[in-house]
Design a protein around this motif. Structure first.
Motif, short mmCIF file in Angstrom:
data_model
loop_
_atom_site.label_atom_id
_atom_site.label_comp_id
_atom_site.label_asym_id
_atom_site.label_seq_id
_atom_site.Cartn_x
_atom_site.Cartn_y
_atom_site.Cartn_z
N THR A 281 0.85 -1.19 0.00
CA THR A 281 0.00 0.00 0.00
C THR A 281 0.89 1.24 0.00
OG1 THR A 281 -0.13 -0.07 2.42
CG2 THR A 281 -1.93 -1.10 1.19
N LEU A 282 0.40 2.29 -0.60
CA LEU A 282 1.13 3.56 -0.66
C LEU A 282 0.51 4.52 0.35
CD1 LEU A 282 1.50 3.88 -4.54
CD2 LEU A 282 3.01 2.76 -2.89
N ILE A 283 1.34 5.04 1.22
CA ILE A 283 0.87 5.84 2.36
C ILE A 283 1.28 7.30 2.19
CG2 ILE A 283 0.85 6.05 4.87
CD1 ILE A 283 -0.20 3.38 3.82
N ASP A 284 0.32 8.20 2.36
CA ASP A 284 0.61 9.63 2.33
C ASP A 284 1.41 10.02 3.57
OD1 ASP A 284 -0.62 12.34 0.88
OD2 ASP A 284 -0.11 12.62 2.99
N ASP A 285 2.47 10.79 3.37
CA ASP A 285 3.34 11.13 4.50
C ASP A 285 2.82 12.28 5.34
OD1 ASP A 285 3.71 13.13 2.65
OD2 ASP A 285 5.89 13.21 2.85
N VAL A 286 1.70 12.87 4.95
CA VAL A 286 1.12 13.96 5.72
C VAL A 286 0.03 13.47 6.66
CG1 VAL A 286 -0.15 16.15 5.60
CG2 VAL A 286 1.71 15.68 3.97
N ASP A 287 -0.93 12.71 6.14
CA ASP A 287 -2.04 12.26 6.98
C ASP A 287 -2.07 10.75 7.21
OD1 ASP A 287 -2.84 11.30 4.54
OD2 ASP A 287 -4.80 12.31 4.51
N SER A 288 -1.06 10.05 6.69
CA SER A 288 -0.93 8.59 6.86
C SER A 288 -2.07 7.80 6.23
CB SER A 288 -0.83 8.22 8.36
OG SER A 288 0.30 8.83 8.94
N SER A 289 -2.79 8.42 5.30
CA SER A 289 -3.87 7.70 4.63
C SER A 289 -3.32 6.80 3.52
CB SER A 289 -4.87 8.70 4.02
OG SER A 289 -4.25 9.44 2.98
N ILE A 290 -4.08 5.78 3.18
CA ILE A 290 -3.73 4.90 2.07
C ILE A 290 -4.29 5.52 0.79
CG2 ILE A 290 -4.04 2.59 1.06
CD1 ILE A 290 -4.43 1.53 3.92
N PHE A 291 -3.42 5.87 -0.14
CA PHE A 291 -3.89 6.50 -1.37
C PHE A 291 -3.62 5.64 -2.60
CE2 PHE A 291 0.54 7.90 -1.25
CZ PHE A 291 0.94 7.78 -2.57
N GLY A 292 -2.86 4.56 -2.43
CA GLY A 292 -2.55 3.72 -3.57
C GLY A 292 -2.27 2.29 -3.16
N ALA A 293 -2.26 1.40 -4.13
CA ALA A 293 -1.98 -0.01 -3.86
C ALA A 293 -1.27 -0.63 -5.06
CB ALA A 293 -3.26 -0.77 -3.56
N ILE A 294 -0.41 -1.59 -4.78
CA ILE A 294 0.26 -2.35 -5.82
C ILE A 294 -0.25 -3.78 -5.75
CG2 ILE A 294 2.47 -3.13 -6.77
CD1 ILE A 294 3.80 -0.77 -5.37
N TYR A 295 -0.83 -4.26 -6.85
CA TYR A 295 -1.39 -5.60 -6.92
C TYR A 295 -0.56 -6.47 -7.86
CZ TYR A 295 -5.68 -3.09 -5.39
OH TYR A 295 -6.60 -2.30 -4.75
N GLU A 296 -0.53 -7.76 -7.57
CA GLU A 296 0.10 -8.73 -8.46
C GLU A 296 -0.95 -9.75 -8.89
OE1 GLU A 296 3.94 -11.78 -8.71
OE2 GLU A 296 3.26 -11.02 -6.76
N PHE A 297 -0.99 -10.03 -10.18
CA PHE A 297 -1.95 -10.99 -10.72
C PHE A 297 -1.44 -12.41 -10.49
CE2 PHE A 297 -3.92 -12.95 -14.72
CZ PHE A 297 -5.13 -13.18 -14.09
N LYS A 298 -2.27 -13.23 -9.85
CA LYS A 298 -1.91 -14.61 -9.53
C LYS A 298 -2.98 -15.56 -10.08
CE LYS A 298 1.82 -14.24 -6.85
NZ LYS A 298 3.08 -14.98 -7.12
N PRO A 299 -2.96 -15.80 -11.38
CA PRO A 299 -4.00 -16.65 -11.97
C PRO A 299 -3.88 -18.10 -11.54
CG PRO A 299 -2.30 -16.20 -13.59
CD PRO A 299 -1.96 -15.36 -12.38
#
Length: 347
Positions: free
Chosen positions: A71-89
């Motif tokens: 997860t990508l975390i904002d350094d100001v309010d510590s909110s989650i603003f992004g995610a990195i997913y991997e495809f696992k078929p």
């Protein structure tokens, strides 16, 4: 640029597809928008302290056989603003279209109305209007995450990576996509902000709108000559032209004031060429008067919303209201009335 959301909506999960044909545009759009929604729900889970079996977010990626890597975390309010997913078929999923699936998807949410992240999100929305989003820490964190994923996980070949974002998240994805354009990343940008007056909604007269847009192009051309010397004009033109081979997928709704001007942005190029004034728009399409004004008063700015090429998909389906027209959930719904057109910049 808030996104409408409710817990009941989140808990329903992505039931709009029973399988994925990776060669089908509706399926690809649905997967990308669902993964973006997963980021919204991740942040909502964080604020409501839902963990483990109580979490609602995982449904939005596990349904499509993705794994949450980071997860990508904002350094100001510590909110989650992004995610990195991997495809696992799973082995049973292999079919003739699987080679068109992404290996990784990096997704960014837009503005939420949740109390712990709303002020920071709105602050970033304002930087879009000031053409300064690229200077923010959130944009820098996002761009570094994209760069590392491309270089460390796929050896610099971004063809197996998708970028996806909604609203504010689309602007962040667009910024990262521009920087990594040579890596051949595929991008899905839902309701991307276009910081300009929504002329199509404000003015009803077709002739008046055409006159305003033609005059605006002439003004932009003049502003470009006034504010930039010949070397800077050449450099700016070269940079814009260099992006022409990168063709992001833009998804806009003409009833959404935030993104609707993208429709006119690309249509106006064709009309100017038809009128024999294509040479004017060829340069004017690269210039933002607001951005040049910010530079003139000593502020660093960048017209992130201006792009040379795009696959533009317009949702012509009637919406209940403008909030719905800006919602991420419209993009995975079936039976939409869509108009798609490829716009390729020629220099």
């Amino acid at each position: 640029m808030p996104s409408e959301s409710t817990d009941n909506f989140y808990s329903s999960g992505p039931s709009h597809l029973t399988y994925v044909n990776w060669d089908n545009e509706y399926h690809r759009k649905s997967v990308a928008s669902s993964l973006v929604n997963g980021v919204y729900v991740l942040e909502n889970d964080r604020q409501k302290q839902r963990k483990g079996s109580d979490s609602l977010a995982c449904k939005w990626w596990e349904f499509f056989h993705f794994k949450l890597l980071d997860t990508l975390i904002d350094d100001v309010d510590s909110s989650i603003f992004g995610a990195i997913y991997e495809f696992k078929p799973q082995p049973s999923m292999y079919n003739d279209t699987l080679h068109k699936s992404p290996r990784y998807v990096i997704a960014f949410r837009g503005t939420t109305i949740k109390p712990e992240s709303f002020l920071r999100d709105m602050e970033l929305d304002l930087t879009i209007l000031r053409h300064g989003l690229h200077l923010t820490s959130r944009a820098k964190i996002a761009t570094e995450a994209v760069r590392k994923t491309v270089l460390d996980r796929v050896g610099g070949n971004g063809s197996k990576i998708w970028l996806a974002g909604h609203s504010l998240g689309s602007s962040i994805a667009l910024h990262a996509g521009k920087i990594m354009a040579k890596s051949d990343i595929e991008s899905f940008l839902f309701n991307p902000p276009f910081p300009s007056a929504p002329i199509n909604q404000i003015i009803k007269s077709k002739k008046l709108k055409q006159g305003i847009r033609f005059g605006g192009s002439v003004v932009k051309l003049g502003v470009g000559f006034i504010t930039l010397d010949s070397d800077k004009r050449r450099s700016s033109n070269d940079s814009f032209s260099a992006l022409s081979g990168w063709i992001p997928n833009l998804f806009v709704n003409p009833s959404d004031y935030i993104c609707s001007e993208y429709v006119a942005y690309f249509e106006h190029r064709s009309k100017m060429k038809k009128y024999g004034a294509g040479w004017i728009e060829k340069r004017a399409t690269q210039i933002s008067v607001g951005c040049e004004f910010m530079r003139a008063v000593g502020m660093e700015s960048e017209p992130l919303h201006l792009i040379p090429s795009a696959n533009l998909t317009v949702n012509l389906t009637r919406q209940k209201n403008r909030i719905k027209a800006h919602g991420i959930d419209q993009w995975w719904k079936p039976n939409l009335q869509l108009k798609s057109e490829k716009h390729k910049y020629k220099y």
